[in-house]
Every structure is written in structure tokens, then in C-alpha cells.
Design an enzyme around this catalytic site. Structure first.
Site, PDB file in Angstrom:
ATOM      1  CG  LEU A 155      -1.875  -1.193   1.569  1.00 29.40           C
ATOM      2  CD1 LEU A 155      -2.557  -1.007   2.744  1.00 29.40           C
ATOM      3  CD2 LEU A 155      -2.771  -1.200   0.392  1.00 29.40           C
ATOM      4  CG  ASP A 156       0.466   4.426  -2.901  1.00 26.64           C
ATOM      5  OD1 ASP A 156       1.381   3.538  -3.174  1.00 26.64           O
ATOM      6  OD2 ASP A 156      -0.434   5.022  -3.499  1.00 26.64           O
ATOM      7  CE  LYS A 157       5.438   8.774   4.973  1.00 29.41           C
ATOM      8  NZ  LYS A 157       6.362   9.983   4.802  1.00 29.41           N
TER       9      LYS A 157
END
Length: 345
Positions: A155-157
Site C-alpha cells: 500500500l502507498d505510504k
């Protein structure tokens, strides 16, 4: 007879060096891309080249190719970019984890926004991988590579929500195959909650648009008409916000992934004119929508620190038992506060 075989470039695998391009000769025709590169480039192993290809660092005729088995034709121009050298093997760090489920084969984490999944440029410590190494100990060693032990998707940050990590080689292989299949033949399912500016006219739809890394800004992903990687997102409107006599200000949309590309939902939703609230990369041009809003909604929207995206549903087949595992995660407090503020408008 003229020798048409290109000279063999030599790389020391340091720095962000790029080979301007060499032309495949007659002896290269019909061979795999990784084999051709190995034959022409000294100092890089076949395994290293395969990893670079899969990472999108190789182009054929100025088009990124990510399949090592891609067949090369005589006259093709091949180019390779060498990324910055990797940092040493990540170390375990005592970072709290919200563990939803764990057994000997895998672990399911509810990732908070702000936590980077694996080490990379600018984030060599303080990542989910560092936390997992501390929590799982030696069981992650060597699974999926040094920098991404056990990681099969990410998942993106600044995206919150559910993520599964493998703890054994068997689990890693089984989960990787499911994510590569994107749920076409199995129970894999991923669903996200997204708050977007505006709202689609219909209740549901599909975005089928290929994605590729931007040549102008390598940190961004663009929709492309040709080339790139196939990407499909299905969406369904769950709620619209705003006065009944005006066009919707925003909407809560469920996004279901048929593929899993970098920034896919963020780019796809912006592509159809519905960027995510708080997305300063793909929705920066829509920040002025918040200016005329009344308080306290205006402050809630303008201070929301991230893209409003949450991975709320994750289902997959357990790679050892064969059981279908389904997990759900409610939206976190910051997302919930934004949602409630929009409902009051």
C-alpha cells in the site's frame, strides 16, 4: 564480412547510470530479453538483469518492457537504467503493529497511514519491513528478497488498511500467484474506500486505462494510450455529499481492483475527473474546491494530510490450508472525521 554485434558495455552497478541504447544484432533475434542483455552487458548477472527488467528499468524501442522472456528482434534498441545502489539489509525495529491475524504461514496487518511498506530512497528505516523483521525474527529471512522479505503486495505510504505478508517460502509463492492472477480464477479480492472530489453520474462503472511511469517525473504514474501496463479499476458510488439542489461536492466510492499497479486508484480516479481528497500529487489542481466551503468543513478538508484512501477488504485463499480468508477493516479516525464532516454539509 562486417561484424554487426554491438560492443559489450561494462557496468559497475553504481549510481543512476543509463545505457543510451544498443541495437540488437542478428544473433540476438528470437532470444529472451534477459539473455540478450546478459550477453551484451558485463558485470551484471542474469538474475540481477531479470530483477531490473521486472522493476521497469529496461526499455525496448523506447517502450518499457517488464517481462524477462520478451522476445528480441534484430534492430531493436535496448536501453537499461541502473538505479541507486541498495542500502544494506534492513534491520528489525520495535515498531508497533496492528495484527489482524497471524499463523505460522502468514500475517495480516492493518497498516496505518504514514507507514512505508518497505525500505527505499529516503525511507531506509522505520518501515513495515523493519517492524516485521523485529516481530517475526528469522522466519522472514530470504523470503521475497532482501529489501522486501515476505511482501507480496503493498500500500502507498499514506494509504491505510489491510495487507498480508508471507512468513514462509511456500506461503510467499502461493500468495504471489494469487496476486499475479488478480482474483480471476480464485477468491482474491481487494476493495478500497475512497473519498473523491465530485461524483460520477452513474452508480457504478469500470476504468480500463493502461498506466506507465512518467518520463518527466519518475515519482508519478500516467495514463497512456499505448504501451504501459494493463490496469482495471471497478468503482461503485456508496454516498454523495452536498446540497440536494447542487452538483455533488464529493462522494464516497468503493474501488475494486482487477489489477494492482502503482498508484492505480489515485491515477484512475483523477483520470475520470474525480481525484481523491487530500491527494497532493494527482489532485493538486482541485484544492480550490475547498476554498468556498463553510467552516468547520473547510478546515477539515484542507488539513486532511493524505489521500483519502483505505484498503477496507482483503480476501484470499490460505496458501497452506486452502481456506478462503476474508478480513475487513473500518476506516481510521482521520478518514471517519472527514466523512462525518462531509455528511453535515
Amino acid at each position: 564480412m562486417t561484424d554487426r554485434t554491438p560492443a559489450r558495455p561494462t557496468f559497475d552497478d553504481e549510481g543512476d547510470d543509463a545505457l543510451g541504447g544498443f541495437v540488437a544484432g542478428p544473433d540476438d533475434a528470437g532470444k529472451r530479453l534477459d539473455a540478450v542483455l546478459a550477453a551484451h552487458l558485463e558485470g551484471l548477472s542474469r538474475n540481477r538483469l531479470q530483477a531490473l527488467i521486472k522493476a521497469g528499468e529496461v526499455s525496448v524501442n523506447e517502450r518499457t518492457v517488464t517481462e524477462p522472456k520478451h522476445k528480441v528482434h534484430e534492430g531493436d534498441t535496448l536501453a537499461l537504467t541502473l538505479p541507486e545502489p541498495e542500502d544494506p539489509e534492513p534491520k528489525g525495529e520495535n515498531i508497533p503493529l496492528d495484527i489482524v491475524y497471524e499463523d505460522d504461514a502468514l500475517i495480516v496487518i492493518d497498516k496505518p497511514a504514514g507507514l512505508v511498506v518497505h525500505p527505499g530512497a529516503g525511507n531506509w528505516t522505520g518501515t513495515l519491513v523493519n517492524a516485521l523483521i523485529h516481530h517475526c525474527g528469522d522466519s522472514l529471512s530470504g523470503i521475497g528478497g532482501v529489501r522486501r522479505p515476505g511482501i507480496v503486495h503493498r500500500l502507498d505510504k499514506d494509504t491505510s488498511g489491510l495487507l498480508v505478508v508471507a512468513k514462509t517460502d511456500v506461503a510467499h509463492q502461493g500468495l504471489s500467484e494469487q496476486f499475479a492472477d488478480h482474483g480471476r480464477t480464485g477468491p482474491l479480492e481487494r476493495s478500497y474506500q475512497a473519498l473523491v472530489w465530485g461524483a460520477p453520474s452513474g452508480l457504478r462503472g469500470t476504468i480500463d486505462a493502461n498506466l506507465a511511469r512518467s518520463e518527466a517525473n519518475r515519482q508519478k504514474i500516467n495514463v497512456v494510450r499505448s504501451g504501459g501496463r494493463h490496469a482495471v479499476t471497478h468503482w461503485q458510488v456508496q454516498e454523495r455529499f452536498g446540497p440536494a439542489d447542487q452538483p455533488p461536492l464529493a462522494a464516497l466510492v468503493e474501488c475494486m481492483l482487477e489489477t494492482g499497479r502503482t498508484h492505480q486508484i489515485r491515477v484512475h480516479m483523477a483520470h475520470i475527473g474525480l481525484p481523491l481528497i487530500g491527494d497532493h500529487v494527482y489532485g493538486a489542481g482541485f484544492k480550490t474546491k475547498a476554498n468556498p466551503l463553510p467552516e468547520p468543513l473547510r478546515s477539515t478538508v484542507t488539513t486532511f494530510p493524505r489521500q483519502a484512501l483505505h484498503a477496507g477488504l482483503l480476501a484470499f485463499e490460505h496458501p497452506v490450508t486452502g481456506e478462503t480468508m476474508t478480513f475487513e477493516s473500518p476506516v481510521p479516525e482521520d478518514f471517519k472525521a472527514l466523512l462525518e464532516a462531509l455528511r453535515k454539509f
